[in-house]
Design a protein around this motif. Structure first.
Motif, PDB file in Angstrom:
ATOM      1  N   ASP A 183       0.832  -1.216   0.000  1.00 10.52           N
ATOM      2  CA  ASP A 183       0.000   0.000   0.000  1.00 10.52           C
ATOM      3  C   ASP A 183       0.863   1.261   0.000  1.00 10.52           C
ATOM      4  OD1 ASP A 183       0.892   0.374   2.584  1.00 10.52           O
ATOM      5  OD2 ASP A 183      -1.038  -0.015   3.546  1.00 10.52           O
ATOM      6  N   ASP A 184       0.220   2.410   0.082  1.00  9.66           N
ATOM      7  CA  ASP A 184       0.928   3.696  -0.002  1.00  9.66           C
ATOM      8  C   ASP A 184       1.908   3.916   1.146  1.00  9.66           C
ATOM      9  OD1 ASP A 184      -0.421   4.258  -2.308  1.00  9.66           O
ATOM     10  OD2 ASP A 184      -1.980   5.473  -1.340  1.00  9.66           O
ATOM     11  N   ASP A 185       1.676   3.216   2.282  1.00 11.23           N
ATOM     12  CA  ASP A 185       2.581   3.353   3.426  1.00 11.23           C
ATOM     13  C   ASP A 185       3.717   2.343   3.388  1.00 11.23           C
ATOM     14  OD1 ASP A 185       1.062   5.435   4.522  1.00 11.23           O
ATOM     15  OD2 ASP A 185      -0.312   3.998   5.480  1.00 11.23           O
ATOM     16  N   GLY A 186       3.752   1.537   2.334  1.00 14.05           N
ATOM     17  CA  GLY A 186       4.804   0.523   2.221  1.00 14.05           C
ATOM     18  C   GLY A 186       4.495  -0.757   2.967  1.00 14.05           C
ATOM     19  N   ASP A 187       3.251  -0.913   3.437  1.00 18.39           N
ATOM     20  CA  ASP A 187       2.855  -2.125   4.161  1.00 18.39           C
ATOM     21  C   ASP A 187       2.272  -3.163   3.198  1.00 18.39           C
ATOM     22  OD1 ASP A 187       3.524  -1.113   6.712  1.00 18.39           O
ATOM     23  OD2 ASP A 187       1.649   0.031   6.735  1.00 18.39           O
ATOM     24  N   ARG A 188       2.478  -4.408   3.523  1.00 19.88           N
ATOM     25  CA  ARG A 188       1.922  -5.508   2.731  1.00 19.88           C
ATOM     26  C   ARG A 188       0.479  -5.728   3.175  1.00 19.88           C
ATOM     27  NH1 ARG A 188       4.975  -9.857   0.251  1.00 19.88           N
ATOM     28  NH2 ARG A 188       3.688 -11.677  -0.156  1.00 19.88           N
ATOM     29  N   VAL A 189      -0.456  -5.686   2.239  1.00 18.06           N
ATOM     30  CA  VAL A 189      -1.870  -5.912   2.551  1.00 18.06           C
ATOM     31  C   VAL A 189      -2.412  -7.003   1.636  1.00 18.06           C
ATOM     32  CG1 VAL A 189      -2.252  -3.563   3.394  1.00 18.06           C
ATOM     33  CG2 VAL A 189      -2.667  -4.082   0.987  1.00 18.06           C
ATOM     34  N   TYR A 190      -3.502  -7.631   2.085  1.00 17.31           N
ATOM     35  CA  TYR A 190      -4.092  -8.754   1.366  1.00 17.31           C
ATOM     36  C   TYR A 190      -5.535  -8.440   1.005  1.00 17.31           C
ATOM     37  CZ  TYR A 190      -0.056 -11.120   3.336  1.00 17.31           C
ATOM     38  OH  TYR A 190       1.228 -11.472   3.673  1.00 17.31           O
ATOM     39  N   MET A 191      -5.964  -8.987  -0.124  1.00 15.64           N
ATOM     40  CA  MET A 191      -7.366  -8.812  -0.504  1.00 15.64           C
ATOM     41  C   MET A 191      -8.252  -9.712   0.344  1.00 15.64           C
ATOM     42  SD  MET A 191      -9.363  -9.578  -4.103  1.00 15.64           S
ATOM     43  CE  MET A 191      -8.839  -8.118  -4.991  1.00 15.64           C
ATOM     44  N   LYS A 192      -9.397  -9.180   0.747  1.00 20.03           N
ATOM     45  CA  LYS A 192     -10.407  -9.979   1.432  1.00 20.03           C
ATOM     46  C   LYS A 192     -11.768  -9.530   0.936  1.00 20.03           C
ATOM     47  CE  LYS A 192     -11.634  -7.194   5.446  1.00 20.03           C
ATOM     48  NZ  LYS A 192     -11.976  -7.252   6.860  1.00 20.03           N
ATOM     49  N   PHE A 193     -12.804 -10.251   1.328  1.00 18.59           N
ATOM     50  CA  PHE A 193     -14.175  -9.878   1.006  1.00 18.59           C
ATOM     51  C   PHE A 193     -14.930  -9.696   2.318  1.00 18.59           C
ATOM     52  CE2 PHE A 193     -12.867 -11.735  -2.968  1.00 18.59           C
ATOM     53  CZ  PHE A 193     -13.489 -10.934  -3.917  1.00 18.59           C
ATOM     54  N   THR A 194     -15.754  -8.673   2.382  1.00 18.80           N
ATOM     55  CA  THR A 194     -16.601  -8.480   3.559  1.00 18.80           C
ATOM     56  C   THR A 194     -17.699  -9.523   3.556  1.00 18.80           C
ATOM     57  OG1 THR A 194     -18.175  -7.009   2.472  1.00 18.80           O
ATOM     58  CG2 THR A 194     -16.179  -5.991   3.413  1.00 18.80           C
ATOM     59  N   LYS A 195     -18.449  -9.598   4.633  1.00 10.17           N
ATOM     60  CA  LYS A 195     -19.542 -10.586   4.701  1.00 10.17           C
ATOM     61  C   LYS A 195     -20.625 -10.299   3.670  1.00 10.17           C
ATOM     62  CE  LYS A 195     -21.944  -8.244   8.500  1.00 10.17           C
ATOM     63  NZ  LYS A 195     -22.424  -8.371   9.878  1.00 10.17           N
ATOM     64  N   HIS A 196     -20.607  -9.107   3.084  1.00 14.50           N
ATOM     65  CA  HIS A 196     -21.566  -8.755   2.039  1.00 14.50           C
ATOM     66  C   HIS A 196     -21.011  -9.032   0.641  1.00 14.50           C
ATOM     67  CE1 HIS A 196     -23.918  -6.915   5.193  1.00 14.50           C
ATOM     68  NE2 HIS A 196     -22.889  -6.171   5.531  1.00 14.50           N
ATOM     69  N   GLY A 197     -19.760  -9.562   0.586  1.00 14.99           N
ATOM     70  CA  GLY A 197     -19.160  -9.884  -0.701  1.00 14.99           C
ATOM     71  C   GLY A 197     -18.439  -8.741  -1.377  1.00 14.99           C
ATOM     72  N   THR A 198     -18.221  -7.641  -0.647  1.00 11.63           N
ATOM     73  CA  THR A 198     -17.541  -6.473  -1.211  1.00 11.63           C
ATOM     74  C   THR A 198     -16.028  -6.614  -1.039  1.00 11.63           C
ATOM     75  OG1 THR A 198     -19.428  -5.137  -0.501  1.00 11.63           O
ATOM     76  CG2 THR A 198     -17.429  -3.954  -1.141  1.00 11.63           C
ATOM     77  N   PRO A 199     -15.228  -6.375  -2.097  1.00 16.04           N
ATOM     78  CA  PRO A 199     -13.768  -6.464  -1.953  1.00 16.04           C
ATOM     79  C   PRO A 199     -13.245  -5.441  -0.943  1.00 16.04           C
ATOM     80  CG  PRO A 199     -14.409  -6.391  -4.271  1.00 16.04           C
ATOM     81  CD  PRO A 199     -15.637  -6.067  -3.477  1.00 16.04           C
ATOM     82  N   ASP A 200     -12.245  -5.842  -0.185  1.00 18.26           N
ATOM     83  CA  ASP A 200     -11.650  -4.984   0.839  1.00 18.26           C
ATOM     84  C   ASP A 200     -10.201  -5.431   1.007  1.00 18.26           C
ATOM     85  OD1 ASP A 200     -11.387  -3.068   2.787  1.00 18.26           O
ATOM     86  OD2 ASP A 200     -12.930  -3.871   4.111  1.00 18.26           O
TER      87      ASP A 200
END
Length: 203
Positions: free
Chosen positions: A156-173
Motif C-alpha cells: 500500500d501507499d505506506d509501504g505495508d503488505r496488505v491482502y485482498m479480502k471480502f466483507t460478509k456482504h461480498g464487497t472487496p476490501d
C-alpha cells in the motif's frame, strides 16, 4: 462452485455440518472454530459460499427453497463420501503413507513426536482417532491432499503488505492479517487479480 445453505435446528447439527466442511478443507470467511455464539444468537443457516468460505445467516434470510435440511445434507455426504475423507498437507500425507508401510506403524507414529517439529502439530481432524484407525487397517478412513490455495497481496501507499479480502456482504476490501485474506484455488484467484495485486501460495 454453487452456494450451499444448510438449515440446522440444534447445536450438535451445527457442529456436524462444520465438521464436514472443516474436514474438506473449508474455513470461515473471517473466523475460527465452531462459533457456537452464532447459533446461540439465533442463526440456524450455515452457508458455503461460491468463494469456498463458510459464512452464516444471522437473520436466517434464506427461504426454505434455498436451503437444504440437515438430514438431507448428511445423506448427501454419505453418498458422495462413502469413506471418511480427511484433507492434509502433502508433507503429512507422505508421512502417513511412510508410517503406514512400516511393520510397527504405531511405534513410528510415536517416534514422530521426538522430532524438533512435530509434523502433526497442525493436523486438524474432527475425530482424533481417525489416524489411529487408518494405521490399524480401517479402510473407511482415507487421507487426501488439500487443494493448494492462493491469496492476493500488494504494497500500500505506506509501504505495508496488505491482502485482498471480502466483507460478509461480498464487497472487496483489504486486510493486513494474512489469516483473514481471501483464499481460493488459483483458477478462482485469477478472476480477481488486477495489475495492483500479486498472487502467492497459502502455506
Amino acid at each position: 462452485m454453487t452456494e450451499t445453505v444448510v438449515h440446522v435446528t440444534t447445536l450438535d447439527q451445527w457442529k456436524s455440518v462444520l465438521d464436514v466442511w472443516f474436514a474438506q478443507g473449508y474455513e470461515w470467511l473471517s473466523y475460527k472454530g465452531y462459533r457456537e455464539d452464532y447459533f446461540r444468537n439465533g442463526s440456524r443457516q450455515l452457508r458455503l459460499n461460491p468463494i469456498n468460505k463458510i459464512t452464516y445467516s444471522g437473520s436466517n434470510l434464506y427461504s426454505e427453497d434455498d436451503c437444504i435440511e440437515y438430514a438431507d445434507f448428511m445423506a448427501q455426504q454419505e453418498k458422495t463420501m462413502a469413506n471418511e475423507t480427511y484433507y492434509v498437507t502433502r508433507e503429512q500425507l507422505d508421512l502417513i503413507n511412510t508410517i503406514y508401510e512400516k511393520l510397527y506403524s504405531l511405534d513410528e507414529l510415536v517416534n514422530c513426536h521426538t522430532e524438533a517439529k512435530n509434523p502433526f502439530d497442525d493436523f486438524s481432524i474432527p475425530k482424533g482417532n481417525a489416524l489411529l484407525r487408518y494405521l490399524g487397517g480401517d479402510t473407511s478412513v482415507e487421507f487426501k491432499v488439500k487443494e493448494q490455495l492462493y491469496r492476493l497481496w500488494r504494497i500500500d501507499d505506506d509501504g505495508d503488505r496488505v491482502y485482498m479480502k471480502f466483507t460478509k456482504h461480498g464487497t472487496p476490501d483489504w486486510t493486513m492479517d494474512e489469516d483473514n485474506a481471501f483464499t481460493a484455488p488459483r483458477e478462482e484467484i485469477e478472476k480477481h487479480k488486477t495489475p495492483a495485486w500479486e498472487i502467492e501460495e497459502v502455506d
